[in-house]
Write a protein that holds these residues in place. Structure first.
Motif, short mmCIF file in Angstrom:
data_model
loop_
_atom_site.label_atom_id
_atom_site.label_comp_id
_atom_site.label_asym_id
_atom_site.label_seq_id
_atom_site.Cartn_x
_atom_site.Cartn_y
_atom_site.Cartn_z
N ASN A 163 36.04 56.03 -12.75
CA ASN A 163 36.02 57.25 -11.95
C ASN A 163 36.83 58.36 -12.62
O ASN A 163 36.43 59.52 -12.64
CB ASN A 163 36.56 56.97 -10.55
CG ASN A 163 35.62 56.09 -9.75
OD1 ASN A 163 34.42 56.06 -10.01
ND2 ASN A 163 36.15 55.36 -8.78
N ASP A 164 37.98 58.03 -13.18
CA ASP A 164 38.81 59.03 -13.86
C ASP A 164 38.10 59.60 -15.07
O ASP A 164 38.14 60.80 -15.34
CB ASP A 164 40.14 58.40 -14.27
CG ASP A 164 41.00 58.06 -13.06
OD1 ASP A 164 40.74 58.63 -11.98
OD2 ASP A 164 41.93 57.22 -13.19
N SER A 165 37.43 58.74 -15.87
CA SER A 165 36.73 59.23 -17.06
C SER A 165 35.56 60.14 -16.67
O SER A 165 35.31 61.16 -17.33
CB SER A 165 36.23 58.05 -17.88
OG SER A 165 35.31 57.26 -17.12
N LYS A 169 35.06 64.24 -17.67
CA LYS A 169 33.87 64.76 -18.32
C LYS A 169 33.30 65.94 -17.56
O LYS A 169 32.79 66.90 -18.14
CB LYS A 169 32.82 63.66 -18.45
CG LYS A 169 33.20 62.59 -19.46
CD LYS A 169 32.11 61.54 -19.56
CE LYS A 169 32.48 60.47 -20.58
NZ LYS A 169 31.43 59.42 -20.67
N GLU A 170 33.33 65.90 -16.22
CA GLU A 170 32.80 67.01 -15.43
C GLU A 170 33.66 68.25 -15.57
O GLU A 170 33.18 69.38 -15.56
CB GLU A 170 32.71 66.59 -13.97
CG GLU A 170 31.65 65.53 -13.72
CD GLU A 170 31.60 65.09 -12.26
OE1 GLU A 170 32.44 65.62 -11.49
OE2 GLU A 170 30.76 64.26 -11.92
N LYS A 171 34.97 68.09 -15.70
CA LYS A 171 35.86 69.24 -15.84
C LYS A 171 35.66 69.93 -17.18
O LYS A 171 35.78 71.14 -17.31
CB LYS A 171 37.31 68.80 -15.67
CG LYS A 171 37.64 68.38 -14.25
CD LYS A 171 39.09 67.96 -14.14
CE LYS A 171 39.42 67.53 -12.73
NZ LYS A 171 40.83 67.08 -12.61
N THR A 172 35.37 69.21 -18.25
CA THR A 172 35.21 69.76 -19.58
C THR A 172 33.74 70.14 -19.78
O THR A 172 32.89 69.27 -19.96
CB THR A 172 35.64 68.74 -20.64
OG1 THR A 172 36.97 68.31 -20.34
CG2 THR A 172 35.58 69.34 -22.02
N LYS A 173 33.40 71.48 -19.72
CA LYS A 173 32.02 71.94 -19.87
C LYS A 173 31.74 72.24 -21.33
O LYS A 173 32.55 72.88 -22.00
CB LYS A 173 31.78 73.19 -19.04
CG LYS A 173 31.88 72.93 -17.55
CD LYS A 173 31.59 74.19 -16.79
CE LYS A 173 31.64 73.94 -15.28
NZ LYS A 173 31.36 75.16 -14.52
N PRO A 174 30.60 71.90 -21.86
CA PRO A 174 30.26 72.20 -23.27
C PRO A 174 29.97 73.69 -23.47
O PRO A 174 29.45 74.36 -22.58
CB PRO A 174 29.02 71.35 -23.52
CG PRO A 174 28.42 71.16 -22.16
CD PRO A 174 29.56 71.11 -21.20
N SER A 175 30.32 74.22 -24.61
CA SER A 175 30.10 75.64 -24.94
C SER A 175 28.61 75.88 -25.17
O SER A 175 27.88 75.02 -25.64
CB SER A 175 30.90 76.04 -26.18
OG SER A 175 30.51 75.23 -27.27
#
Length: 227
Positions: A163-165, A169-175
Motif C-alpha cells: 500500500n505504501d509503494s 507512485k501515485e504522488k510522483t506524476k511523470p513529466s
C-alpha cells in the motif's frame, strides 16, 4: 468397629517379604468388586521410637517397599485401602524383624520381592512417561501458536508495504513528453521561425540579363525574360 457402607473393606493377606537389614516389602490383597484408588500404611517400631505413615493414591499397586529401617529391629505395620468415599479400617497388625548385615536373604522370598519391586519401578516409569508426553504436547502447541502469529504478522507487513509503494507512485506524476525543454540558464527554448529566403539578383554592368546565370530548375519556377 463396623466399616462404613461407602468405604472399601480392609485389606487381607498382609505379608512382609524381601527382609533385609534396612528394608522390607509389604504386600496385601483387596476383595474383588470394590473400587480402590490407593493405600495407606502405618509403620511403627515395636519399642515406640519411630513411627511413619505412607499414603499413595491413583495407583493400583498392592505392594510397597519400606526403606530406612533399623537393623535387627522389630516393626509393626497395618494397611488401609483408599476408596472414592474414604479409607477402610486398618488391617490386622503384622509383626516382622529386620535382618542383620551379616544375615542372608531367605531364598523363598527373593523371587516374590523382585517381582514386586519391578512392578513398582514400571509404575514409576509410566508416571514419568505421562509427564514427558504432556510437556511435549504443550511445547508443540506453543511452537505452532508462535508460528501462526509470525505468519500473520509477515502477511500484514507485506500488505502495508504494498500500500505504501502504491501511494508513493501515485504522488510522483511523470513529466509530459511534449513539454517545452528548459534552457540551462532557466529560460524557455522557443522554436525559431524560418524567414523566407530572398535571392538577390544583381544586374551586370554590360546590360546582360542575370537570369541566364541561374540554374535551369530556377528558370522553370520563374519566367526568364528575353534579352
Amino acid at each position: 468397629c463396623l466399616a462404613h457402607p461407602d468405604r472399601p473393606p480392609s485389606p487381607v493377606n498382609v505379608t512382609v517379604t524381601q527382609l533385609k537389614a534396612n528394608s522390607a516389602t509389604v504386600s496385601w490383597d483387596v476383595p474383588e468388586g470394590d473400587v480402590v484408588i490407593g493405600y495407606a500404611i502405618l509403620q511403627q517400631r515395636q519399642d515406640g521410637q519411630m513411627q511413619r505413615f505412607i499414603r499413595e493414591v491413583n495407583t493400583t499397586n498392592r505392594a510397597c517397599v519400606l526403606w530406612d529401617l533399623a537393623e535387627d529391629a522389630d516393626y509393626i505395620i497395618q494397611v488401609q485401602s483408599i476408596g472414592l468415599y474414604g479409607e477402610s479400617q486398618a488391617s490386622k497388625r503384622v509383626h516382622f524383624r529386620t535382618l542383620k548385615e551379616t544375615d542372608r536373604l531367605p531364598s523363598n522370598s527373593s523371587n516374590q520381592g523382585d517381582i514386586t519391586m519391578e512392578g513398582l519401578d514400571k509404575d514409576r516409569q509410566l508416571q514419568t512417561g505421562e509427564i514427558i508426553i504432556i510437556v511435549a504436547v504443550l511445547l508443540m502447541w506453543a511452537v505452532c501458536l508462535w508460528a501462526a502469529v509470525i505468519a500473520l504478522f509477515c502477511r500484514q507487513y507485506d500488505i502495508i508495504k504494498d500500500n505504501d509503494s502504491n501511494n508513493n507512485k501515485e504522488k510522483t506524476k511523470p513529466s509530459s513528453e511534449h513539454s517545452t525543454p528548459e534552457r540551462p540558464s532557466g529560460g524557455l527554448l522557443r522554436s525559431k521561425k524560418k524567414s523566407p529566403s530572398v535571392n538577390i539578383i544583381e544586374v551586370a554592368a554590360g546590360g546582360g540579363c542575370a537570369w541566364s546565370q541561374l540554374p535551369r530548375h530556377a528558370c522553370r519556377a520563374w519566367p526568364c525574360p528575353s534579352r
